[in-house]
Each structure stands twice: as C-alpha cells, then as structure tokens.
Design an enzyme around this catalytic site. Structure first.
Site, PDB file in Angstrom:
ATOM      1  N   GLY A  50       0.834  -1.200   0.000  1.00  0.00           N
ATOM      2  CA  GLY A  50       0.000   0.000   0.000  1.00  0.00           C
ATOM      3  C   GLY A  50       0.870   1.252   0.000  1.00  0.00           C
ATOM      4  O   GLY A  50       1.478   1.565  -1.006  1.00  0.00           O
ATOM      5  N   SER A  90       6.926  -4.235  -1.637  1.00  0.00           N
ATOM      6  CA  SER A  90       6.494  -2.896  -1.983  1.00  0.00           C
ATOM      7  C   SER A  90       6.558  -2.011  -0.722  1.00  0.00           C
ATOM      8  O   SER A  90       7.619  -1.909  -0.112  1.00  0.00           O
ATOM      9  CB  SER A  90       5.090  -2.954  -2.597  1.00  0.00           C
ATOM     10  OG  SER A  90       4.745  -1.753  -3.211  1.00  0.00           O
ATOM     11  N   TRP A  91       5.446  -1.393  -0.310  1.00  0.00           N
ATOM     12  CA  TRP A  91       5.460  -0.658   0.954  1.00  0.00           C
ATOM     13  C   TRP A  91       5.851  -1.575   2.115  1.00  0.00           C
ATOM     14  O   TRP A  91       6.492  -1.152   3.072  1.00  0.00           O
ATOM     15  CB  TRP A  91       4.093  -0.026   1.221  1.00  0.00           C
ATOM     16  CG  TRP A  91       3.811   0.207   2.684  1.00  0.00           C
ATOM     17  CD1 TRP A  91       2.918  -0.460   3.463  1.00  0.00           C
ATOM     18  CD2 TRP A  91       4.457   1.168   3.535  1.00  0.00           C
ATOM     19  NE1 TRP A  91       2.963   0.010   4.754  1.00  0.00           N
ATOM     20  CE2 TRP A  91       3.889   1.009   4.827  1.00  0.00           C
ATOM     21  CE3 TRP A  91       5.450   2.115   3.357  1.00  0.00           C
ATOM     22  CZ2 TRP A  91       4.274   1.786   5.923  1.00  0.00           C
ATOM     23  CZ3 TRP A  91       5.840   2.892   4.437  1.00  0.00           C
ATOM     24  CH2 TRP A  91       5.257   2.728   5.694  1.00  0.00           C
ATOM     25  N   ASP A 117       9.552  -3.981 -13.165  1.00  0.00           N
ATOM     26  CA  ASP A 117       8.661  -3.410 -12.151  1.00  0.00           C
ATOM     27  C   ASP A 117       8.538  -1.912 -12.419  1.00  0.00           C
ATOM     28  O   ASP A 117       9.485  -1.156 -12.237  1.00  0.00           O
ATOM     29  CB  ASP A 117       9.251  -3.663 -10.762  1.00  0.00           C
ATOM     30  CG  ASP A 117       8.327  -3.240  -9.638  1.00  0.00           C
ATOM     31  OD1 ASP A 117       7.459  -2.383  -9.862  1.00  0.00           O
ATOM     32  OD2 ASP A 117       8.500  -3.748  -8.512  1.00  0.00           O
ATOM     33  N   HIS A 140       5.835  -6.322 -10.682  1.00  0.00           N
ATOM     34  CA  HIS A 140       5.789  -5.907  -9.281  1.00  0.00           C
ATOM     35  C   HIS A 140       5.140  -6.928  -8.358  1.00  0.00           C
ATOM     36  O   HIS A 140       5.581  -7.102  -7.227  1.00  0.00           O
ATOM     37  CB  HIS A 140       5.026  -4.577  -9.169  1.00  0.00           C
ATOM     38  CG  HIS A 140       5.003  -3.994  -7.790  1.00  0.00           C
ATOM     39  ND1 HIS A 140       6.125  -3.473  -7.183  1.00  0.00           N
ATOM     40  CD2 HIS A 140       3.988  -3.857  -6.884  1.00  0.00           C
ATOM     41  CE1 HIS A 140       5.812  -3.028  -5.977  1.00  0.00           C
ATOM     42  NE2 HIS A 140       4.526  -3.259  -5.771  1.00  0.00           N
TER      43      HIS A 140
END
Length: 319
Positions: free
Chosen positions: A46, A113-114, A268, A296
């Site tokens: 996120g 990711s986050w 990505d 990703h």
C-alpha cells in the site's frame, strides 16, 4: 521463462484476534501454519492495502508459524481509513506489540512494496528481533520514487493511464497531483473521496503487472478497500512515509548481520529496480535477485518462485 515453485495450497488461520494498540486503533491479526514452528511476520503493501488470503500461501505451513495483520486503518482493522496516529513509526511499534503477543524472541520479516519499506524501518529499529528479511519490490520512499508515480517516470510507460490520472484533476491543480488527490481523498463528501480513490488506484494498479490484468485493475479501483488504500497511501506519500530522505539507505549498516533475500522484477514499473540496486550497494551482504521477466506483484511466476525459494531456504528446506 519456466519456474518450478508456485504458491502453497490455500490455508485458513488457526487463530485470529483484534489488538487494541491505543490511539483509537484496533489491529486485526491472524496466525496460520503450525503453532511453534519458525515465526514470520508478513507485511502487506500500500500503504493501505490490507492482507489477503493468497498472501498466506508464500510459506510452507508445516514449517512456519505465520502472522499476518492489517495495518492501521486497513482491511479489518478499525477505524477503517483512519489517518490520525497513522505513521510508519506507529506501525513499527504495533509490530513489536504483536511479536510480544505471539511470544517470539525473533521472527523473520517478509514484505513487498510498501511492506519492504516497513520491513526495513522495523529491522533498522529492532535488528536484534529479526532472524531474516525477505523483501520484494523495494520502495525506499525517496523523493525520486514518489515522483516516479505522481510526476514523471511511470507516465512515460503508461501515457494513456497517466492522461486519465492527471485528467481527473482540474488543469490548474496538476502541478502537484499528490496534494490535489490528498485534498479530495480527505474531503468530507464520500462521493468525492470515492471518485478520487478510483482514479488514484486505477492509475497505480496499471503499473503493477508486466502483462495487463484489467480485472485486477478494476478491483483495485472500486473494491471494498479502495478508499482506504488511496487515502492512506496519499497520506503517507504526502509525508514521505514519515522518513527522512534516503534514511533507509543511510542506516543500512544496522542490517549487515541479518540474512536477506531481495526479489526484484526487472520490469517493475511501480517500484523500479534502481531502488533495489541502491539498497544492494548500501548493504552488500544482502542477496539481490533480479527477475528477468518480472513485474511488481508477488503472484507473477518469477517473483513467486524467488520468494518461495527464499522462504523455504530460511526454513531449512532445499530449493
């Protein structure tokens, strides 16, 4: 390319709960796999996305005791989409509360990711509590990475999607799209929030996969968690994820004794490989795998293969 490893079969939690972490927030958590096995905490992306059942499948349930949780304001945590007392460092503190709740002295930290940002922040704060790190799609929250999605960069690969993203904002406000979206996502009118969230999520989700996935993009744009995802993400991005510029690179020395595997898609377009490469230069002990045909998402075959191999290997299983 052909890859051998796929996700493990679906599993259900053996225990769930809600943890009051103070500041008005109550965190949903679940434990899957085998009680007493190798402990791991999974960190969703996120910021704002929440956990999904498929994310449990990245670990051998016979070898791992898996904790997943919805971060503040996300998923089944309450209050949904709340931005107050919602920072990187609040979540780092929540992770320590959850570790103590589970009774683990150390645990593996797994995030993409986050989730990679949060995993690095946690490990640099509590290196003695981390047995290993598995990271995907590195995001260091540097200004260049924030600009990639909201000013210039991904726009060159997805000009059609970018035109729709920018076009949802009046021309006079387009010099600062992040702030313009943040104003709408925090508007008192729920309809304004929903429209802004749909445009924000639709843009970002187009950049997630190497092969187009229109169904996934539409679910991101209008699904049940769409407003929370966009609100929290814009809140974090506007505040540089509550990190100083290049903080995670500057503090990489704190990680040198923690075994780490980084799985990064070559293509990505959400979190480009330059961040993973910069982290590898700052932290040469880390193992960096660049997946030649990867984007990703963890569900892409080459990314899945790299992650499953890493989680298996750290549990003592041959890859």
């Amino acid at each position: 390319m052909r890859y051998e490893r796929t996700l493990y079969p679906p599993i259900e939690p053996y225990e769930t709960g809600m943890l009051d972490v103070g500041d008005g927030h109550v965190i949903y958590w679940e434990r899957c796999g085998s009680p007493g096995a190798k402990p791991v905490v999974f960190l969703h992306g996120g910021p704002g996305a929440g956990c999904s059942a498929k994310q449990r499948q990245q670990f051998d349930p016979d070898l791992y005791d898996i904790l997943l949780f919805d971060q503040r304001g996300c998923g089944r945590s309450t209050p949904l989409a709340c931005l107050e007392n919602n920072t990187t460092w609040d979540i780092v503190a929540d992770m320590e509360r959850l570790r103590e709740l589970c009774g683990h002295r150390k645990w593996q930290v797994f995030g993409g990711s986050w989730g990679s940002t949060l995993g690095l922040a946690y490990a640099q704060t509590h290196p003695d509590r981390v047995s290993e790190l598995i990271l995907r799609g590195i995001f260091l929250s540097r200004q260049s990475e924030l600009d990639w999605l909201t000013k210039f960069g991904a726009s060159e690969f997805y000009p059609d999607g970018w035109d729709a993203f920018a076009g949802a904002i009046p021309e006079a406000e387009r010099t600062d799209l992040m702030s313009a979206y943040h104003r709408r996502l925090t508007d008192d009118d729920a309809g304004v929030q929903e429209a802004a969230a749909a445009a924000w999520n639709r843009w970002e989700c187009q950049t997630l996969t190497l092969q187009p996935d229109e169904a996934m993009v539409e679910e991101c744009a209008t699904g049940a968690n769409s407003v929370a995802n966009a609100r929290i993400e814009a809140h974090y991005f506007l505040h540089s994820c509550f990190l100083e510029e290049s903080q995670l690179l500057k503090n990489a020395e704190r990680l040198k004794d923690i075994p780490c595997v980084i799985v990064q898609g070559r293509h990505d377009c959400c979190t480009p490989p330059a961040a993973a490469w910069a982290l590898k230069q700052a932290w040469p002990e880390a193992e960096l795998q660049i997946v030649a045909d990867g984007g990703h998402l963890f569900t892409e075959p080459g990314i899945t293969d790299g992650l499953i191999c890493a989680s298996d290997r750290f549990a003592g299983k041959n890859c």
